[in-house]
Structures are given as C-alpha cells and as structure tokens.
Design a protein around this motif. Structure first.
Motif, PDB file in Angstrom:
ATOM      1  N   UNK A 200       8.708   1.986  -9.640  1.00  0.00           N
ATOM      2  CA  UNK A 200       9.645   0.816  -9.801  1.00  0.00           C
ATOM      3  C   UNK A 200       8.988  -0.369  -9.673  1.00  0.00           C
ATOM      4  N   UNK A 201       8.174  -0.800  -8.567  1.00  0.00           N
ATOM      5  CA  UNK A 201       7.428  -1.875  -8.340  1.00  0.00           C
ATOM      6  C   UNK A 201       6.410  -2.118  -9.587  1.00  0.00           C
ATOM      7  N   UNK A 202       5.646  -1.125  -9.927  1.00  0.00           N
ATOM      8  CA  UNK A 202       4.672  -1.361 -11.122  1.00  0.00           C
ATOM      9  C   UNK A 202       5.366  -1.829 -12.416  1.00  0.00           C
ATOM     10  N   UNK A 203       6.672  -1.060 -12.665  1.00  0.00           N
ATOM     11  CA  UNK A 203       7.394  -1.822 -13.836  1.00  0.00           C
ATOM     12  C   UNK A 203       8.074  -3.132 -13.486  1.00  0.00           C
TER      13      UNK A 203
ATOM     14  N   UNK B 130      -2.094   3.112  -5.744  1.00  0.00           N
ATOM     15  CA  UNK B 130      -0.980   3.738  -6.273  1.00  0.00           C
ATOM     16  C   UNK B 130      -0.759   4.872  -5.483  1.00  0.00           C
ATOM     17  N   UNK B 131      -1.598   5.756  -5.166  1.00  0.00           N
ATOM     18  CA  UNK B 131      -1.656   6.762  -4.232  1.00  0.00           C
ATOM     19  C   UNK B 131      -1.146   6.535  -2.884  1.00  0.00           C
ATOM     20  N   UNK B 132      -1.640   5.479  -2.486  1.00  0.00           N
ATOM     21  CA  UNK B 132      -0.940   4.760  -1.237  1.00  0.00           C
ATOM     22  C   UNK B 132       0.335   4.389  -1.120  1.00  0.00           C
ATOM     23  N   UNK B 133       0.823   4.128  -2.349  1.00  0.00           N
ATOM     24  CA  UNK B 133       2.020   3.683  -2.383  1.00  0.00           C
ATOM     25  C   UNK B 133       2.968   4.903  -2.425  1.00  0.00           C
ATOM     26  N   UNK B 134       2.555   6.002  -3.188  1.00  0.00           N
ATOM     27  CA  UNK B 134       3.215   7.208  -3.147  1.00  0.00           C
ATOM     28  C   UNK B 134       3.286   7.903  -1.672  1.00  0.00           C
ATOM     29  N   UNK B 135       2.389   7.796  -0.961  1.00  0.00           N
ATOM     30  CA  UNK B 135       2.360   8.126   0.443  1.00  0.00           C
ATOM     31  C   UNK B 135       3.219   7.412   1.317  1.00  0.00           C
TER      32      UNK B 135
ATOM     33  N   UNK C 283       1.551  15.376  -9.080  1.00  0.00           N
ATOM     34  CA  UNK C 283       1.899  15.564  -7.831  1.00  0.00           C
ATOM     35  C   UNK C 283       2.802  16.690  -7.384  1.00  0.00           C
ATOM     36  N   UNK C 284       3.938  16.661  -8.271  1.00  0.00           N
ATOM     37  CA  UNK C 284       5.155  17.664  -8.154  1.00  0.00           C
ATOM     38  C   UNK C 284       4.892  18.786  -9.035  1.00  0.00           C
TER      39      UNK C 284
ATOM     40  N   UNK D 213       5.628   4.812   0.338  1.00  0.00           N
ATOM     41  CA  UNK D 213       7.056   4.269   0.018  1.00  0.00           C
ATOM     42  C   UNK D 213       7.616   5.074  -1.049  1.00  0.00           C
ATOM     43  N   UNK D 214       6.998   6.291  -1.398  1.00  0.00           N
ATOM     44  CA  UNK D 214       7.479   7.263  -2.238  1.00  0.00           C
ATOM     45  C   UNK D 214       7.095   6.878  -3.789  1.00  0.00           C
TER      46      UNK D 214
END
Length: 361
Positions: A182-185, A168-173, A215-216, A175-176
């Motif tokens: 959204x993909x997880x949903x 998930x952290x890699x996805x954040x970095x 994160x934010x 693709x945002x």
C-alpha cells in the motif's frame, strides 16, 4: 513451498507472452506505421492499436517475474549476506546488458557512425564519453541522457528493483506485505501523481506483488483451487470465467487515463493477465514449452529488436504488408540475431568472465 507450482518453465512462459506483447506494443503504437500500407485483417487498425496500447503491461509481466524470482533467490542465498546477494545479481544483469551494448556500439559505428552522433562526440570528447558511460551503466533513463536505443530504459528499473529489494523485504517483515504494498502504491501519488511510463516506480508495486506470490506460495494455492483436476468441463469453465474477467480488464485498460489510473493499469490488470497466462499454459503444456523455448533469448530480443524495427530496417519490417507477418518477421530476425550473439559469447568465453567476476565478490 511447492517449487513446481511456478516453475522455471512457467516463468519463462510468462516472459514469452511478455516478449510477444512487447513486439506488438512497439510495432503498432499510433504514429509508428502510418506511412506504410498494412493489412489488418481479420482485425481493424483501431483494434490493433488498442491491443498495442494494452501490451504496455509487458513491462509489468517482466517486473512480476523478477520479483518472484528474486524473492526465491534471496531466501536461498541470504545466508551469504544481503550485499553479496545484491552485487551478484547486479553483476549478472549488467554483464548480459554490457555485451549487447558494446556490440551495438561497434556495429552501429561501422554502419553509419550513429554512436558518435547520438552520444554527442560532435560537441566534445568529454561529452561523448560521459554519455556513453551513463548508457553503459544503464543510468540514462534516470539522468535524461541520450541513448542509442530507447528500449534500454528498463535496465535502470531492473537495477532499481535489485537495490530496493532488501528494503521491500524488510517492510514485509516489519509491517506486513499489504501495508508495504500500500505504501509503495501511495508514495508515487504523493510525489507527483504519475511516475511515468518509463519509470521504475510505475512498476514497483507489481514487482512487490511478485514477491508476495513467492512468499505465500500463491500459485500453489491457485493450483489447488483451479487446477487440481484433469482437463474436465469444470476446468474449461473456470478458464472461460477467467477469460471473461480478463476481457473486462482489457476494456478498462484503454478507457482509463494513465495519469490518473497508472497504478491500476500497470499493477492490478497485469495480475489478471499473469493468472490467465499461467492457467492457460498449465492446461496446454505444449504451449508452455514453446514459449519457454523461445524466451531463452528474451533479453537479447528486448535489447536489439528496435534496431531492426526502427533504426535500420523499418521499411523492410513494415513492408511485409500484414500486421501479423510484421510481428513474426521482427521476432524471427531478432531471434536469429540473438542466436548469433549467444554464439559470440561462447566463442569469447563470456560466461567464464561472468563466473570469474562473481567469484571475486
């Protein structure tokens, strides 16, 4: 990042609300109390049952806090390596679970031999040992095996969250955060529509939201917008507006069919509940302190309360008569047993065993 925006005490307060919701949920789901005479005043039986249904989101609250805490932990410790970080958290999670599981096996075996029957030793020693091993490693919810306590299913979700965190952290970095969330949903809907009430995929999005809040630093931004003033009429008005939004969300929850709207019920509505809990406990510090104090025993209460409510003391629990007393009695007995468990851990130097295991990583 403002570390005080969502402090350890804040996270414990949210967990405290989640624990109380969990007990209400397990006590008053339809079909669990009908054979007992219970006084529901000043509410009605249907209202108590509806609240119990809503309280399923206690799982979501735990998942959110886990996502928030794991993100901060990872940022502090990732220099040591992702695999080392994962193993450390898996060890901590499993060792706390193992102590209660083994203790439950011993106590239940002494009381009525329940582990022997539940795990299938009557069929063969191999079957019994296999099922105990699956339960020991928290995998029975994934394999469909038998268990001494159905509430232990969440341990598999907790482990899945730790294992999936780097992805998930890699996805954040890459693709945002919004795209990853959204993909997880969407993926579970593509798989079979509804992962299930006791499947980690149902609660993975809200876990992801917890990571995003960390994160934010969204709680700090929330404080700046909502809680920057002392308790004035504006603050009270803001809290009242948030309460109105939460009431609408609550009404929606038990009118929306879970199979079609699981993502809203388990991942969107809980965010409103978390913000309401956070805001209220920030404005009422004594409430936050009380919740934080009791929830130091949250894990033990989760692991053992079903033995009291259902397995061995059902008639006593529901026999106290009033629904609020039932919740209070179950909580207090579970809390007392948790204190005994923690005392045993100290006598046996269990924390030292955990520390040695962590040092060996």
């Amino acid at each position: 990042m403002d570390s005080e925006a969502f402090s350890k005490r804040d996270s414990l307060a949210v967990k405290g609300v989640a624990i109380l919701m969990m007990i209400w949920h397990h006590c008053f789901l339809a079909g669990r109390f009908e054979k007992y005479q219970i006084n529901f005043w000043p509410l009605t039986e249907s209202r108590v049952v509806n609240i119990a249904s809503f309280c399923k989101i206690c799982v979501s609250l735990f998942a959110f806090v886990s996502g928030y805490g794991l993100y901060l932990s990872y940022q502090r410790e990732k220099a040591n390596g992702t695999s080392h970080w994962q193993m450390a958290h898996i060890v901590k999670t499993l060792f706390n679970y193992w102590f209660v599981v083994v203790l439950s096996w011993l106590v239940c075996a002494w009381i009525d031999g329940r582990p022997y029957r539940v795990h299938g030793f009557e069929n063969s020693i191999f079957t019994g040992l296999w099922n105990m091993g699956i339960e020991f490693f928290g995998l029975f919810n994934l394999t469909g095996g038998p268990t001494l306590n159905g509430n232990w299913w969440y341990i598999s979700a907790a482990l899945a969250f730790i294992l999936l965190f780097p992805l998930v952290e890699l996805g954040f970095e890459k693709v945002g955060c919004l795209c990853t969330a959204g993909v997880i949903l969407i993926l579970p809907r593509m798989y079979n529509g509804h992962p299930g009430d006791m499947h980690f995929l149902s609660f993975l999005p809200v876990f992801c939201f917890g990571m995003i809040f960390a994160k934010y630093d969204l709680f700090a931004k929330w404080n700046k917008k909502w809680l920057k003033e002392t308790a004035t009429w504006k603050t009270v008005l803001r809290l009242a507006l948030l309460l109105v939004v939460w009431i609408v969300a609550y009404k929606l929850y038990y009118h929306l069919p879970t199979k079609s709207w699981w993502d809203v019920k388990y991942n969107m509505i809980p965010l409103i509940t978390i913000l309401l809990c956070y805001t209220a406990t920030r404005l009422i510090p004594c409430l936050r302190n009380v919740l934080a104090f009791f929830v130091t025993h949250a894990t033990n209460i989760w692991l053992i309360h079903a033995f009291i409510r259902h397995t061995y003391c059902e008639a006593f629990t529901y026999g106290v008569g009033h629904f609020a007393l039932i919740i209070a009695i179950l909580f207090l007995i579970s809390l007392c047993l948790s204190i005994v468990i923690e005392t045993l851990k100290k006598v046996l130097h269990y924390q030292e065993l955990i520390d040695r295991a962590l040092q060996e990583l």
